[in-house]
Every structure is written in C-alpha cells, then in structure tokens.
Motif scaffolding. Sequence first.
Motif, mmCIF file in Angstrom:
data_model
loop_
_atom_site.group_PDB
_atom_site.id
_atom_site.type_symbol
_atom_site.label_atom_id
_atom_site.label_comp_id
_atom_site.label_asym_id
_atom_site.label_seq_id
_atom_site.Cartn_x
_atom_site.Cartn_y
_atom_site.Cartn_z
ATOM 1 N N GLU A 1 0.717 -1.074 0.224
ATOM 2 C CA GLU A 1 -0.106 -0.057 0.477
ATOM 3 C C GLU A 1 0.493 1.250 -0.674
ATOM 4 O O GLU A 1 0.509 2.367 -1.110
ATOM 5 N N LEU A 2 2.060 1.720 1.138
ATOM 6 C CA LEU A 2 3.269 2.424 0.855
ATOM 7 C C LEU A 2 3.758 2.852 -0.583
ATOM 8 O O LEU A 2 3.907 3.513 -0.825
ATOM 9 N N ALA A 3 3.869 1.502 -1.042
ATOM 10 C CA ALA A 3 4.699 1.402 -2.431
ATOM 11 C C ALA A 3 3.376 1.618 -3.679
ATOM 12 O O ALA A 3 4.023 3.205 -4.794
ATOM 13 N N SER A 4 2.319 1.853 -3.390
ATOM 14 C CA SER A 4 1.544 2.050 -3.909
ATOM 15 C C SER A 4 0.918 3.930 -4.318
ATOM 16 O O SER A 4 0.472 4.462 -5.230
ATOM 17 N N LYS B 1 6.924 -12.190 -0.943
ATOM 18 C CA LYS B 1 7.013 -12.340 -2.176
ATOM 19 C C LYS B 1 7.203 -11.225 -3.287
ATOM 20 O O LYS B 1 7.966 -11.130 -4.023
ATOM 21 N N ARG B 2 6.229 -10.632 -3.154
ATOM 22 C CA ARG B 2 5.558 -9.795 -4.175
ATOM 23 C C ARG B 2 6.114 -8.392 -3.728
ATOM 24 O O ARG B 2 6.860 -7.818 -4.531
ATOM 25 N N VAL B 3 6.257 -8.106 -2.477
ATOM 26 C CA VAL B 3 7.079 -6.987 -2.039
ATOM 27 C C VAL B 3 8.741 -6.615 -0.986
ATOM 28 O O VAL B 3 8.963 -6.146 -1.327
ATOM 29 N N LYS B 4 8.891 -7.748 -0.770
ATOM 30 C CA LYS B 4 10.254 -7.788 -0.549
ATOM 31 C C LYS B 4 11.334 -7.204 -1.126
ATOM 32 O O LYS B 4 11.327 -6.950 -2.566
#
Length: 456
Positions: A94-97, A158-161
Amino acid sequence: MSSFQLSSLPTYSTASSSRLQSLYADISRQKHSNPTSYQSNVSWWRTTLEEIVSKGWQQHTTDKLVLHADQSLPESLRYEGTGKPLCLGTVIAELASTRALIPLTQFLSTAQSVYDPGWLPYRIASYVIGKPLWWALQQLSIVESDEGGHEGDAERWKRVKGDYVVLDLVERAAEHVLAKQRSQAASLADTLYNFDAFRTEFADSALPDVVLSDVDLRVLVKYLERDKRVIVSEKEVIKFVESNLSEPSEITAVDHGVLELKTAVAGLQSQVDNITSKIESCTEKASAALRQKHKDLALSYVRSRKQLQDLLRQRLGSLENLQSTLMSVEAAANDIQIMSTYKSSTTTLRTLLAHPSLQRETVEQTLDALASASADAREVDDAIRVGGELAIADAGLEMGDDELEAELAALVAEGEAEQREKQDAERVRRIQEERDREPRREDVAIPGRQAVMEAI
C-alpha cells in the motif's frame, strides 16, 4: 530490535494492547470491508516504520533512509503480547502504491521527478494504458490481487520484498542539509564537494543523532539533484546551485579546478593538524623521559620534534600558497560573475530605454501635457474657491474678525454660566441632605411641653 525499543516509540506507547493486536493482525481484507480502519492501520505502520528506519534500528544495515523489507523485518518487530506482524506485506504494498515507499533501484535510476503526477517507475506506460491503476499494479506484482486476503503472508512477502527509499525521511534530511549549506556558503569553493567531502560535511547532520550511510547519501544527492534541483553532479563532483536559475547549471572546468584546490587545501590542513599533534606528543614524551632520568630517550624525542617542526614549516608554506591561489581563483571567478551581471543589467537597461514611452520626444510631450493638466486643475480650483467666497458675501454671511471674537466671547460666557448653575445646584443639594440628617425641632419640643403641663 527489542520490545523495549519498540515500546519507546510514540506509536506503541499510546496504543492499547487490543489496538496493537488488531494492528499486528492480517488487515488485507479490510481494504474493501472497512476502508477507514484499513487506512488508519496503514498510517500507523507508516509512522512506525519511518521511526525505526530513521533511528537505525534495522538489523544487518546502517541505512537510515532506506527500508530493507525482507523476512527478518517481521521477526524484528515481534512484540510481547502480540507476536510478529502478519500485515507487513500488505502495508508495504500500500505504501509503495502511494509513493511513500519507492523501490531503491528505481529511485536512483529514474530521471523523472518523484513529484511529477505521472511518476510511477514500476508502471510501464504502454502496458497500463486504458487499465485501472490497481489492476496494473497487480499485474506487475507490486500489490496483491483482490483475493489477496486468501493468500498467506509468505506469498505476499514474495511480491514486496526488497529495498525501499522512505520519501518522507529523504525530504527531512534534504531540508537539514540545505539549511546547513545556506548558513555556511560564502564562496564558490563552499558550494563544491566531492563525495568524501559531502559525507564529512553532512552525514552526521542530516537526521538527528544518526550518521547516514553511503547508500543514504547517494539517495540524498539524487533527490537534491533531480527533485529539488539545488545541486548538479558529475561523477564525483557535487555543486550546490540556486534553484530559481532560468538556465540549468553545469559543472565547468573552473569548478573542477576550484574543487581540486579545495581538496588539496583540506588535505594539507589535515597534514598540518597531524604534524602538530605529533609535535605535542614528542614534547610530552621528552618531558616524561627527563623526569625519569632517561636523557638519551629524551634527546631522541627532541630530535624527532625538530624534524617534525621543519616538516611543519614546509607544509604551512605550501598551505599558505594553495590558500592564496584558491582565493585568487575564487576572486577571478566572482569577477566573471560580476561582469556577467553587469552585462546582463546593461542589456536590460538598454532594452527598457528603447521602449517608445521613454523616448525623449515622448517624455517631453508627456511632461508638457502633465504641466498643462496641472495648470488647468489649479484654474478650476481657484474658480471654485473664488465663487464660494462671492456666494458667502452675497448672502451676507461674511463676518469680520471683531464679530467672530464677540461670538466666541458669548460662547465662553454661556459655558461659564452653565458651570455656575451646576455648582449652585450641587450646593443646594448638599445643604438639603445635611438638613435631612438633623432631628426635627417638633420631635424634641413635645416632651418638654408635656412635662410643664403635668407640673401645673
């Protein structure tokens, strides 16, 4: 990271146990079922992660501007009574988006400013045209799919690391760096740094009580250059510039030369300080040897001190020459800037003087017209004043000085009479009040007459 450290953070110290348990739980399903609570939880985690990164509490790293999201992060956030968080994958996505977190490699490699409304380094324009943003992020594995609430935390990790720049921390560090630079910049040399000098000058002053790593400093330089536009860089040369310049600045041959001189002066100054320290050490050791009756040892220290003093004189001479050269170069560079300013000012002034409104004939005509208009205005004013005086005289309202003085005296006398009347009325009132307070004569006389009649 211990529970004691976490409990010292404001976000933990002000949260109840039940609140922490809800924050540590998997919140992915709340995005659609309870968006308000979801955003509140994400905001709490954003503040917490920023505090942890800025304080240098991450494990296995010295970075203070970069969040390292790996499998060790949830374990390091394990808290007594709540365990480890099960929502970090969702939170980081969420923070990346929202660009609160930006992938490190993309931050350093992207030329477009992070403040550009269309800036999404992980979005490929041709791939997302006509597609909803959230769907595009799902396809690029930046955020979990709508069914993310059904997959485990390990799958979301796995998606955000990866490594993420914390934008808010970078902004804060940049403001501190710029404030310090403005307070000390007085010459061309003060605006020029190589990377080592930049580290020495700003690494320990960008954020409170911490020292930035080299990775942090490269992130900071990139931000100051691309997003704030207050520096330009070329390889290892970093130059602070004015942000409001009409034309982009560049690193010139003069900048390279001044930086080389500045670096040489700094290196010689360091040598002078080191030699001075060694001389002081030899002096102390020689004195100690004499106190212990070790004459030969004391002579050795004195001999070493003499050699160091000779070397110090040489270095001071070289340092003086370099400093003089640096000042001469800076003076010449400043003269060039001054002459450039003179040239620009001359061009501007000539452009203004060439305007039709400032031609001699136009100026003379305008001033003549202004004088004529002023004369007309005076004539109109005089006519109005004379006409008014005549009207007053015709109406018999004009009064002489003697009449004005008589009228003024009458007003004064009238005022004095009113004052006397008020004073007389006040005296009468006070006399009446005194009489009212005295006993009446009838009340005193009646008992006397009754006594006489009874006596008869």
